[in-house]
Design a protein around this motif. Sequence first.
Motif, PDB file in Angstrom:
ATOM      1  N   MET A   1     -26.878  41.501  -8.601  1.00  0.00           N
ATOM      2  CA  MET A   1     -26.927  40.057  -8.673  1.00  0.00           C
ATOM      3  C   MET A   1     -28.315  39.614  -9.140  1.00  0.00           C
ATOM      4  SD  MET A   1     -25.833  37.269  -5.859  1.00  0.00           S
ATOM      5  CE  MET A   1     -27.198  37.277  -4.748  1.00  0.00           C
ATOM      6  N   HIS A   2     -28.354  38.703 -10.094  1.00  0.00           N
ATOM      7  CA  HIS A   2     -29.607  38.197 -10.625  1.00  0.00           C
ATOM      8  C   HIS A   2     -29.928  36.849 -10.001  1.00  0.00           C
ATOM      9  CE1 HIS A   2     -29.706  41.317 -13.618  1.00  0.00           C
ATOM     10  NE2 HIS A   2     -28.460  41.040 -13.940  1.00  0.00           N
ATOM     11  N   LYS A   3     -31.200  36.632  -9.783  1.00  0.00           N
ATOM     12  CA  LYS A   3     -31.640  35.346  -9.238  1.00  0.00           C
ATOM     13  C   LYS A   3     -32.410  34.607 -10.317  1.00  0.00           C
ATOM     14  CE  LYS A   3     -31.452  36.586  -4.566  1.00  0.00           C
ATOM     15  NZ  LYS A   3     -31.017  35.809  -3.501  1.00  0.00           N
ATOM     16  N   LYS A   4     -31.909  33.467 -10.711  1.00  0.00           N
ATOM     17  CA  LYS A   4     -32.555  32.704 -11.771  1.00  0.00           C
ATOM     18  C   LYS A   4     -33.868  32.078 -11.332  1.00  0.00           C
ATOM     19  CE  LYS A   4     -28.509  31.897 -14.478  1.00  0.00           C
ATOM     20  NZ  LYS A   4     -27.990  31.128 -15.552  1.00  0.00           N
ATOM     21  N   SER A   5     -34.113  31.988 -10.043  1.00  0.00           N
ATOM     22  CA  SER A   5     -35.366  31.407  -9.567  1.00  0.00           C
ATOM     23  C   SER A   5     -36.561  32.316  -9.849  1.00  0.00           C
ATOM     24  CB  SER A   5     -35.279  31.125  -8.073  1.00  0.00           C
ATOM     25  OG  SER A   5     -35.085  32.328  -7.362  1.00  0.00           O
ATOM     26  N   ASN A   6     -36.300  33.583 -10.177  1.00  0.00           N
ATOM     27  CA  ASN A   6     -37.383  34.528 -10.452  1.00  0.00           C
ATOM     28  C   ASN A   6     -37.790  34.566 -11.922  1.00  0.00           C
ATOM     29  OD1 ASN A   6     -37.387  35.252  -7.770  1.00  0.00           O
ATOM     30  ND2 ASN A   6     -35.990  36.962  -8.074  1.00  0.00           N
ATOM     31  N   LEU A   7     -37.193  33.749 -12.762  1.00  0.00           N
ATOM     32  CA  LEU A   7     -37.502  33.773 -14.186  1.00  0.00           C
ATOM     33  C   LEU A   7     -38.843  33.094 -14.468  1.00  0.00           C
ATOM     34  CD1 LEU A   7     -34.019  32.822 -15.658  1.00  0.00           C
ATOM     35  CD2 LEU A   7     -35.045  35.087 -15.525  1.00  0.00           C
ATOM     36  N   PRO A   8     -39.608  33.613 -15.438  1.00  0.00           N
ATOM     37  CA  PRO A   8     -40.868  32.962 -15.787  1.00  0.00           C
ATOM     38  C   PRO A   8     -40.623  31.601 -16.433  1.00  0.00           C
ATOM     39  CG  PRO A   8     -40.460  34.833 -17.229  1.00  0.00           C
ATOM     40  CD  PRO A   8     -39.379  34.824 -16.199  1.00  0.00           C
ATOM     41  N   ALA A   9     -41.600  30.724 -16.341  1.00  0.00           N
ATOM     42  CA  ALA A   9     -41.465  29.376 -16.890  1.00  0.00           C
ATOM     43  C   ALA A   9     -42.718  29.003 -17.675  1.00  0.00           C
ATOM     44  CB  ALA A   9     -41.232  28.377 -15.770  1.00  0.00           C
ATOM     45  N   LYS A  10     -42.548  28.055 -18.587  1.00  0.00           N
ATOM     46  CA  LYS A  10     -43.645  27.492 -19.379  1.00  0.00           C
ATOM     47  C   LYS A  10     -43.434  25.994 -19.475  1.00  0.00           C
ATOM     48  CE  LYS A  10     -44.476  31.376 -22.469  1.00  0.00           C
ATOM     49  NZ  LYS A  10     -44.667  31.769 -23.852  1.00  0.00           N
ATOM     50  N   VAL A  11     -44.427  25.283 -20.021  1.00  0.00           N
ATOM     51  CA  VAL A  11     -44.314  23.849 -20.254  1.00  0.00           C
ATOM     52  C   VAL A  11     -44.286  23.629 -21.767  1.00  0.00           C
ATOM     53  CG1 VAL A  11     -45.434  21.615 -19.947  1.00  0.00           C
ATOM     54  CG2 VAL A  11     -45.513  23.297 -18.123  1.00  0.00           C
ATOM     55  N   CYS A  12     -43.331  22.842 -22.222  1.00  0.00           N
ATOM     56  CA  CYS A  12     -43.182  22.552 -23.646  1.00  0.00           C
ATOM     57  C   CYS A  12     -44.380  21.755 -24.144  1.00  0.00           C
ATOM     58  CB  CYS A  12     -41.884  21.763 -23.864  1.00  0.00           C
ATOM     59  SG  CYS A  12     -41.610  21.299 -25.578  1.00  0.00           S
ATOM     60  N   LEU A  13     -44.911  22.122 -25.309  1.00  0.00           N
ATOM     61  CA  LEU A  13     -46.069  21.437 -25.875  1.00  0.00           C
ATOM     62  C   LEU A  13     -45.742  20.032 -26.376  1.00  0.00           C
ATOM     63  CD1 LEU A  13     -47.683  24.348 -27.915  1.00  0.00           C
ATOM     64  CD2 LEU A  13     -48.325  23.494 -25.655  1.00  0.00           C
ATOM     65  N   VAL A  14     -44.480  19.760 -26.663  1.00  0.00           N
ATOM     66  CA  VAL A  14     -44.087  18.461 -27.206  1.00  0.00           C
ATOM     67  C   VAL A  14     -43.677  17.487 -26.105  1.00  0.00           C
ATOM     68  CG1 VAL A  14     -42.464  17.264 -28.731  1.00  0.00           C
ATOM     69  CG2 VAL A  14     -43.426  19.456 -29.416  1.00  0.00           C
ATOM     70  N   CYS A  15     -42.708  17.875 -25.306  1.00  0.00           N
ATOM     71  CA  CYS A  15     -42.164  16.948 -24.299  1.00  0.00           C
ATOM     72  C   CYS A  15     -42.795  17.114 -22.921  1.00  0.00           C
ATOM     73  CB  CYS A  15     -40.651  17.099 -24.209  1.00  0.00           C
ATOM     74  SG  CYS A  15     -40.114  18.692 -23.545  1.00  0.00           S
ATOM     75  N   GLN A  16     -43.623  18.134 -22.746  1.00  0.00           N
ATOM     76  CA  GLN A  16     -44.313  18.395 -21.481  1.00  0.00           C
ATOM     77  C   GLN A  16     -43.380  18.688 -20.311  1.00  0.00           C
ATOM     78  OE1 GLN A  16     -47.744  18.669 -21.411  1.00  0.00           O
ATOM     79  NE2 GLN A  16     -47.411  18.518 -23.596  1.00  0.00           N
ATOM     80  N   ARG A  17     -42.170  19.129 -20.590  1.00  0.00           N
ATOM     81  CA  ARG A  17     -41.218  19.489 -19.550  1.00  0.00           C
ATOM     82  C   ARG A  17     -41.230  20.998 -19.347  1.00  0.00           C
ATOM     83  NH1 ARG A  17     -36.016  15.897 -21.390  1.00  0.00           N
ATOM     84  NH2 ARG A  17     -36.909  13.883 -20.837  1.00  0.00           N
ATOM     85  N   PRO A  18     -41.007  21.445 -18.112  1.00  0.00           N
ATOM     86  CA  PRO A  18     -40.937  22.893 -17.875  1.00  0.00           C
ATOM     87  C   PRO A  18     -39.627  23.472 -18.391  1.00  0.00           C
ATOM     88  CG  PRO A  18     -40.552  21.687 -15.852  1.00  0.00           C
ATOM     89  CD  PRO A  18     -40.899  20.664 -16.894  1.00  0.00           C
TER      90      PRO A  18
END
Length: 54
Positions: free
Chosen positions: A1-18
């Motif tokens: 079983m995979h947990k999506k909460s463990n995925l790496p994240a970034k912030v978009c340079l255009v909209c500033q959303r993660p």
Amino acid sequence: MHKKSNLPAKVCLVCQRPFTWRKKWQQCWDEVKYCSERCRRSRQHVDSSRKKVG
């Protein structure tokens, strides 16, 4: 079983959303800067507006 909460994240340079890692980005995650194709296309507009201000 995979947990999506463990995925790496970034912030978009255009909209500033993660945004989180996607399987299609597994080979190029270090180069990913934008959360979507729409943001990637609109980057010229954001870049040019920043240059005018500075």
